[in-house]
Design a protein around this motif. Structure first.
Motif, PDB file in Angstrom:
ATOM      1  N   ASP A 159     -35.728  22.936  60.079  1.00 36.19           N
ATOM      2  CA  ASP A 159     -35.430  22.674  58.670  1.00 36.19           C
ATOM      3  C   ASP A 159     -36.657  23.059  57.844  1.00 36.19           C
ATOM      4  O   ASP A 159     -37.782  22.662  58.157  1.00 36.19           O
ATOM      5  N   ALA A 160     -36.434  23.836  56.802  1.00 31.29           N
ATOM      6  CA  ALA A 160     -37.558  24.286  55.975  1.00 31.29           C
ATOM      7  C   ALA A 160     -38.315  23.123  55.364  1.00 31.29           C
ATOM      8  O   ALA A 160     -39.493  23.273  54.995  1.00 31.29           O
ATOM      9  N   GLY A 178     -38.569  34.681  59.242  1.00 28.46           N
ATOM     10  CA  GLY A 178     -37.898  34.593  57.955  1.00 28.46           C
ATOM     11  C   GLY A 178     -37.252  33.244  57.716  1.00 28.46           C
ATOM     12  O   GLY A 178     -37.196  32.385  58.598  1.00 28.46           O
ATOM     13  N   ARG A 179     -36.790  33.070  56.491  1.00 25.30           N
ATOM     14  CA  ARG A 179     -36.085  31.855  56.090  1.00 25.30           C
ATOM     15  C   ARG A 179     -34.618  32.195  55.868  1.00 25.30           C
ATOM     16  O   ARG A 179     -34.278  33.127  55.120  1.00 25.30           O
ATOM     17  N   LEU A 180     -33.752  31.427  56.506  1.00 23.59           N
ATOM     18  CA  LEU A 180     -32.314  31.637  56.395  1.00 23.59           C
ATOM     19  C   LEU A 180     -31.740  30.589  55.451  1.00 23.59           C
ATOM     20  O   LEU A 180     -31.704  29.398  55.770  1.00 23.59           O
ATOM     21  N   ARG A 181     -31.292  31.017  54.303  1.00 24.61           N
ATOM     22  CA  ARG A 181     -30.849  30.084  53.270  1.00 24.61           C
ATOM     23  C   ARG A 181     -29.494  29.488  53.609  1.00 24.61           C
ATOM     24  O   ARG A 181     -28.564  30.193  53.978  1.00 24.61           O
ATOM     25  N   ARG A 183     -28.452  27.891  56.083  1.00 23.47           N
ATOM     26  CA  ARG A 183     -28.041  28.296  57.430  1.00 23.47           C
ATOM     27  C   ARG A 183     -27.276  27.199  58.174  1.00 23.47           C
ATOM     28  O   ARG A 183     -26.344  27.474  58.921  1.00 23.47           O
ATOM     29  N   VAL A 184     -27.662  25.948  57.956  1.00 26.02           N
ATOM     30  CA  VAL A 184     -27.112  24.842  58.753  1.00 26.02           C
ATOM     31  C   VAL A 184     -26.592  23.741  57.837  1.00 26.02           C
ATOM     32  O   VAL A 184     -27.248  23.389  56.843  1.00 26.02           O
ATOM     33  N   TYR A 185     -25.427  23.219  58.173  1.00 24.27           N
ATOM     34  CA  TYR A 185     -24.901  22.040  57.476  1.00 24.27           C
ATOM     35  C   TYR A 185     -25.295  20.824  58.294  1.00 24.27           C
ATOM     36  O   TYR A 185     -24.874  20.662  59.440  1.00 24.27           O
ATOM     37  N   ASN A 186     -26.133  19.976  57.735  1.00 27.27           N
ATOM     38  CA  ASN A 186     -26.672  18.849  58.491  1.00 27.27           C
ATOM     39  C   ASN A 186     -26.760  17.608  57.621  1.00 27.27           C
ATOM     40  O   ASN A 186     -27.338  17.638  56.539  1.00 27.27           O
ATOM     41  N   VAL A 191     -28.771  23.225  54.617  1.00 16.85           N
ATOM     42  CA  VAL A 191     -30.230  23.288  54.576  1.00 16.85           C
ATOM     43  C   VAL A 191     -30.709  24.680  54.958  1.00 16.85           C
ATOM     44  O   VAL A 191     -30.078  25.394  55.750  1.00 16.85           O
ATOM     45  N   ASP A 192     -31.846  25.062  54.370  1.00 15.62           N
ATOM     46  CA  ASP A 192     -32.523  26.299  54.754  1.00 15.62           C
ATOM     47  C   ASP A 192     -33.283  26.052  56.055  1.00 15.62           C
ATOM     48  O   ASP A 192     -33.812  24.955  56.284  1.00 15.62           O
TER      49      ASP A 192
END
Length: 217
Positions: A159-160, A178-181, A183-186, A191-192
């Motif tokens: 998590d960023a 890199g940062r994946l915008r 990316r995950v539903y948590n 969340v990035d």
């Protein structure tokens, strides 16, 4: 003084025996660092797992929720034992040598056979954060992945909002890709995540002598 310690002792014969990922997942070896023992988990670990995983801060940035009962910890261990039996990606328990207790987990979240790629995830009791313990554990698992399983690529993401996890990955030589915008539903929100990775060529360049046979101060 002057004692030298092995950073990683895989507790196996001196001759290198390469393992396929499926074989490794079904019989994870014991890995040792100066302060930790990584070993397969057993049902007897339920109380230790519950003691640290019930902490909301430990669960804050991971995909699982804080355990609400010892029964939830037992259910988690039953899942892990099924993964072992089925030769599926799974985790080691992190044992603190000083106490003999399981204080966290580290292991494989996914395995993509055609790409020879694994993803690693980990968690640790909050009282032990910021002591370099997870760096020891991750370094041991990277060594095992590249040297014993001959995996091509190891990934990890966090998590960023939790940069401390990325610090562990960088200390072990993983590169930020890199940062994946979103990316995950948590836990009710997207969340990035920051993606880190290392490929086997990187590891061998930095570790021309296998870690399992090298000595460290």
């Amino acid at each position: 003084m002057g004692e030298r310690h092995s950073l990683l002792q895989a507790l196996m014969p001196r001759e290198t025996v390469y393992l396929s990922p499926r074989d490794a997942f079904s019989r994870l070896p014991r890995l040792e660092t100066p302060r930790l023992l990584l070993r397969p988990m057993v049902m007897h670990d339920a109380q230790d797992i519950y003691d640290y995983s019930r902490d909301p801060e430990v669960a804050r940035y991971v995909l699982w929720s804080a355990h609400r009962s010892l029964s939830e910890s037992r259910a988690y261990l039953r899942y892990i034992l099924r993964q072992y039996r089925d030769g599926m990606p799974s985790s080691w328990g992190i044992v603190l040598k000083a106490t003999g207790r399981v204080v966290g987990t580290i292991g494989y979240m996914t395995y993509i056979e055609e790409n020879s790629t694994v993803e690693i995830g980990y968690s640790l009791a909050r009282s032990l954060w910021n002591n370099g313990l997870m760096t020891e554990a991750l370094h041991a698992v990277l060594a095992f992945s590249f040297e014993r399983m001959q995996i091509h690529r190891v990934e990890a993401q966090h998590d960023a909002a939790n940069p401390a996890s990325g610090h562990v990955m960088r200390k072990c030589g993983m590169l930020h890709e890199g940062r994946l915008r979103g990316r995950v539903y948590n836990k009710g929100r997207f969340v990035d995540v920051d993606l880190y990775a290392m490929i086997r060529e990187d590891w061998l360049q930095d570790h021309p002598t296998p870690v399992s046979s090298r000595q460290y101060e």
